[in-house]
Design a protein around this motif. Structure first.
Motif, short mmCIF file in Angstrom:
data_model
loop_
_atom_site.label_atom_id
_atom_site.label_comp_id
_atom_site.label_asym_id
_atom_site.label_seq_id
_atom_site.Cartn_x
_atom_site.Cartn_y
_atom_site.Cartn_z
N SER A 12 41.83 -3.30 -7.15
CA SER A 12 42.45 -3.62 -8.44
C SER A 12 42.68 -5.12 -8.60
O SER A 12 43.73 -5.56 -9.08
N ALA A 13 41.69 -5.91 -8.20
CA ALA A 13 41.80 -7.36 -8.26
C ALA A 13 41.09 -7.89 -9.50
O ALA A 13 39.98 -7.47 -9.81
N SER A 14 41.73 -8.82 -10.18
CA SER A 14 41.10 -9.42 -11.36
C SER A 14 40.30 -10.66 -10.93
O SER A 14 40.70 -11.38 -10.01
N LYS A 15 39.21 -10.89 -11.62
CA LYS A 15 38.40 -12.08 -11.32
C LYS A 15 39.19 -13.35 -11.62
O LYS A 15 39.07 -14.33 -10.91
N ALA A 16 40.01 -13.30 -12.66
CA ALA A 16 40.81 -14.47 -13.02
C ALA A 16 41.79 -14.82 -11.90
O ALA A 16 41.94 -15.99 -11.54
N GLY A 17 42.43 -13.80 -11.34
CA GLY A 17 43.37 -14.03 -10.25
C GLY A 17 42.70 -14.54 -8.99
O GLY A 17 43.20 -15.46 -8.33
N ILE A 18 41.55 -13.94 -8.67
CA ILE A 18 40.80 -14.37 -7.48
C ILE A 18 40.31 -15.80 -7.69
O ILE A 18 40.38 -16.63 -6.78
N SER A 19 39.84 -16.11 -8.88
CA SER A 19 39.36 -17.45 -9.19
C SER A 19 40.46 -18.48 -9.02
O SER A 19 40.25 -19.55 -8.42
N LYS A 20 41.63 -18.16 -9.53
CA LYS A 20 42.77 -19.08 -9.45
C LYS A 20 43.17 -19.35 -8.00
O LYS A 20 43.44 -20.48 -7.62
N LYS A 21 43.16 -18.30 -7.17
CA LYS A 21 43.57 -18.45 -5.77
C LYS A 21 42.51 -19.14 -4.91
O LYS A 21 42.86 -19.84 -3.97
N TRP A 43 31.54 -18.34 3.14
CA TRP A 43 32.80 -18.99 2.80
C TRP A 43 33.44 -18.36 1.57
O TRP A 43 34.67 -18.30 1.46
N GLU A 44 32.61 -17.85 0.64
CA GLU A 44 33.13 -17.17 -0.54
C GLU A 44 33.81 -15.86 -0.13
O GLU A 44 34.91 -15.55 -0.58
N LEU A 45 33.14 -15.10 0.73
CA LEU A 45 33.72 -13.85 1.21
C LEU A 45 35.06 -14.12 1.91
O LEU A 45 36.04 -13.42 1.68
N TYR A 46 35.09 -15.16 2.73
CA TYR A 46 36.30 -15.49 3.48
C TYR A 46 37.46 -15.83 2.53
O TYR A 46 38.57 -15.31 2.68
N LEU A 47 37.20 -16.67 1.53
CA LEU A 47 38.25 -17.04 0.58
C LEU A 47 38.72 -15.85 -0.25
O LEU A 47 39.92 -15.69 -0.50
N LEU A 52 42.85 -11.69 -1.34
CA LEU A 52 43.22 -10.27 -1.42
C LEU A 52 44.17 -9.84 -0.30
O LEU A 52 44.64 -8.71 -0.29
N ASP A 53 44.41 -10.76 0.64
CA ASP A 53 45.24 -10.47 1.81
C ASP A 53 44.68 -9.30 2.62
O ASP A 53 45.39 -8.38 2.99
N VAL A 54 43.35 -9.37 2.86
CA VAL A 54 42.68 -8.38 3.71
C VAL A 54 41.94 -9.11 4.82
O VAL A 54 41.66 -10.31 4.72
N ASP A 55 41.64 -8.40 5.88
CA ASP A 55 40.91 -8.96 7.01
C ASP A 55 39.46 -9.24 6.58
O ASP A 55 38.78 -8.32 6.11
N PRO A 56 38.99 -10.48 6.73
CA PRO A 56 37.62 -10.80 6.32
C PRO A 56 36.56 -9.95 7.03
O PRO A 56 35.56 -9.57 6.42
#
Length: 72
Positions: A12-21, A43-47, A52-56
């Motif tokens: 349930s993650a928004s692209k806008a929120g992920i982009s901002k973080k 590096w994109e996957l890691y960020l 999302l506060d999940v294990d990469p």
């Protein structure tokens, strides 16, 4: 929708929120989630995982779980 898109939907993650973080543009996130031929960089996957506060590593396994060696 790509595996990353499905993963973000599941979380349930928004692209806008992920982009901002992460600093990854919304257009790049849209490309990653909608176009299966777009390559996700490590590096994109890691960020995204950090945002999302999940294990990469777990995120990597979830997204790429359909990949198999050619001889299997």
């Amino acid at each position: 929708m790509t595996e990353l898109g499905q993963y973000l939907s599941k979380k349930s993650a928004s692209k806008a929120g992920i982009s901002k973080k992460t600093g990854i543009s919304k257009s790049r996130l849209s490309e990653l989630t909608l176009n299966p031929s777009t390559q996700l960089r490590a590096w994109e996957l890691y960020l995204i995982a950090l945002a999302l506060d999940v294990d990469p590593g777990e995120m990597f396994k979830d997204i790429f779980n359909k990949l198999k060696l050619p001889n299997e």
